[in-house]
Design an enzyme around this catalytic site. Sequence first.
Site, PDB file in Angstrom:
ATOM      1  N   GLU A  27       0.830  -1.219   0.000  1.00  0.00           N
ATOM      2  CA  GLU A  27       0.000   0.000   0.000  1.00  0.00           C
ATOM      3  C   GLU A  27       0.860   1.264   0.000  1.00  0.00           C
ATOM      4  O   GLU A  27       2.087   1.210   0.190  1.00  0.00           O
ATOM      5  CB  GLU A  27      -0.935   0.007   1.209  1.00  0.00           C
ATOM      6  CG  GLU A  27      -0.194   0.041   2.525  1.00  0.00           C
ATOM      7  CD  GLU A  27      -0.856   0.939   3.555  1.00  0.00           C
ATOM      8  OE1 GLU A  27      -1.309   2.042   3.213  1.00  0.00           O
ATOM      9  OE2 GLU A  27      -0.883   0.542   4.734  1.00  0.00           O
ATOM     10  N   LYS A 162      -3.234  -1.122  15.298  1.00  0.00           N
ATOM     11  CA  LYS A 162      -2.515  -0.239  16.215  1.00  0.00           C
ATOM     12  C   LYS A 162      -3.331  -0.017  17.473  1.00  0.00           C
ATOM     13  O   LYS A 162      -4.546   0.112  17.407  1.00  0.00           O
ATOM     14  CB  LYS A 162      -2.282   1.121  15.546  1.00  0.00           C
ATOM     15  CG  LYS A 162      -1.144   1.093  14.576  1.00  0.00           C
ATOM     16  CD  LYS A 162      -0.998   2.412  13.863  1.00  0.00           C
ATOM     17  CE  LYS A 162      -2.105   2.629  12.874  1.00  0.00           C
ATOM     18  NZ  LYS A 162      -2.063   1.850  11.661  1.00  0.00           N
TER      19      LYS A 162
HETATM   20  N1  PSU Z   1      -0.959   1.507   9.351  1.00  0.00           N
HETATM   21  C1  PSU Z   1       0.243   2.139   9.431  1.00  0.00           C
HETATM   22  N2  PSU Z   1       0.400   3.301   8.783  1.00  0.00           N
HETATM   23  C2  PSU Z   1      -0.586   3.817   8.026  1.00  0.00           C
HETATM   24  C3  PSU Z   1      -1.825   3.113   7.909  1.00  0.00           C
HETATM   25  C4  PSU Z   1      -1.974   1.983   8.604  1.00  0.00           C
HETATM   26  O1  PSU Z   1       1.152   1.684  10.079  1.00  0.00           O
HETATM   27  O2  PSU Z   1      -0.381   4.863   7.432  1.00  0.00           O
HETATM   28  C5  PSU Z   1      -2.887   3.625   6.975  1.00  0.00           C
HETATM   29  C6  PSU Z   1      -3.413   2.452   6.130  1.00  0.00           C
HETATM   30  O3  PSU Z   1      -3.331   2.825   4.779  1.00  0.00           O
HETATM   31  C7  PSU Z   1      -4.830   2.265   6.567  1.00  0.00           C
HETATM   32  C8  PSU Z   1      -5.190   3.683   6.935  1.00  0.00           C
HETATM   33  O4  PSU Z   1      -5.659   1.733   5.576  1.00  0.00           O
HETATM   34  O5  PSU Z   1      -4.021   4.155   7.613  1.00  0.00           O
HETATM   35  C9  PSU Z   1      -6.410   3.727   7.797  1.00  0.00           C
HETATM   36  O6  PSU Z   1      -6.915   5.019   7.770  1.00  0.00           O
HETATM   37  P1  PSU Z   1      -8.360   5.304   8.407  1.00  0.00           P
HETATM   38  O7  PSU Z   1      -8.171   4.992   9.847  1.00  0.00           O
HETATM   39  O8  PSU Z   1      -8.628   6.751   8.136  1.00  0.00           O
HETATM   40  O9  PSU Z   1      -9.296   4.368   7.714  1.00  0.00           O
END
Ligand code: PSU
Length: 315
Positions: A27, A162
């Site tokens: 990603e 996380k």
């Molecule tokens: N985990 C990480 N770093 C990130 C993300 C996840 O260690 O940058 C990103 C991923 O792309 C995940 C997104 O899909 O954060 C989730 O964002 P939100 O909580 O706005 O859905």
Amino acid sequence: MSAKAYLSISAEVKQALAAGKPVVALESTIITHGMPYPQNLEMAKNVEAVVRKHGAVPATIAIMDGRFAVGVSGEDLERLAMEGGKAAKASRRDVASILVQGGLAGTTVATTMQIAALAGIKVFATGGIGGVHRGAEDTFDISADLEELSRTPVAVVCAGAKSILDIAKTLEVLETNGVPVIGYQTNDFPAFWARQSGYKVDHRFDSAEDIAKVVALQGDMGMGGVLIANPIPEGDALEASAIEARIAEAIAGAEKEGVSRKALTPFLLNRIFELTGGKSLVANIALVENNAMVASKIAVALAAMAAPKPAVRRA
Ligand code: PSU
Ligand code: MN
């Protein structure tokens, strides 16, 4: 215009897919919004090298100049990393608009799954998935990643969720959505920077070959994705109690500054980076590389299963 008409697959990835070779999707929100420059670029390159070392072809996915780019590398990767948070963060709902605008965007887990499926890639490595945020009973902030996992047939290797999130609620939503949560060599659902969250996975497998069988069956039944939880290596893990205090501080900061919605995850990651003196980033990079390794092994096993068996010759 069909969505497939927006696909730009690199020559290397295209060849690998046509030949049935293992490919691992990666990603890019983690590059644009998850880490600072230049560590993000270094991480992206290292992760690609890890995938190659384990016998698969890496396919970093992003939206570049209004195209689904599969196999971003070289100057394009540099541009994405340098653009960082100035690029868009493309979640499911943003994709069509960003394509029409000709924009540049990091793709979240949800969006990367969508594009991987469109390109025919079955295995994907990330850091941690998005999930149910703490306080979601008031904010309703639940990542689109959880819904995507329920419908798109891609196996996602992560280091859990996380602990900035509400892990119990994240697991509940995954259960409601019918997403299998598989532990790779672990019974515990990991918590990103820590190896344990206090919650269990649904099923444990110790070999990539067995996980590949689960992924193939899940796909065959038309049941959407599989989440594979792979804990951060022992030596790279941060102490759970220490990180917990930093997380609480970061969340309090977000509330005070009124940060919400799609800006929240990047804000928290950045605050935790500052509060841990950069230690969270070192751990983050280590766990992504570890996930890339496991994803590659699963992709290799899946490709071997799909390969035609050599004809048995009679004596
Ligand atoms: N985990 C990480 N770093 C990130 C993300 C996840 O260690 O940058 C990103 C991923 O792309 C995940 C997104 O899909 O954060 C989730 O964002 P939100 O909580 O706005 O859905
Ligand atoms: Mn959100």
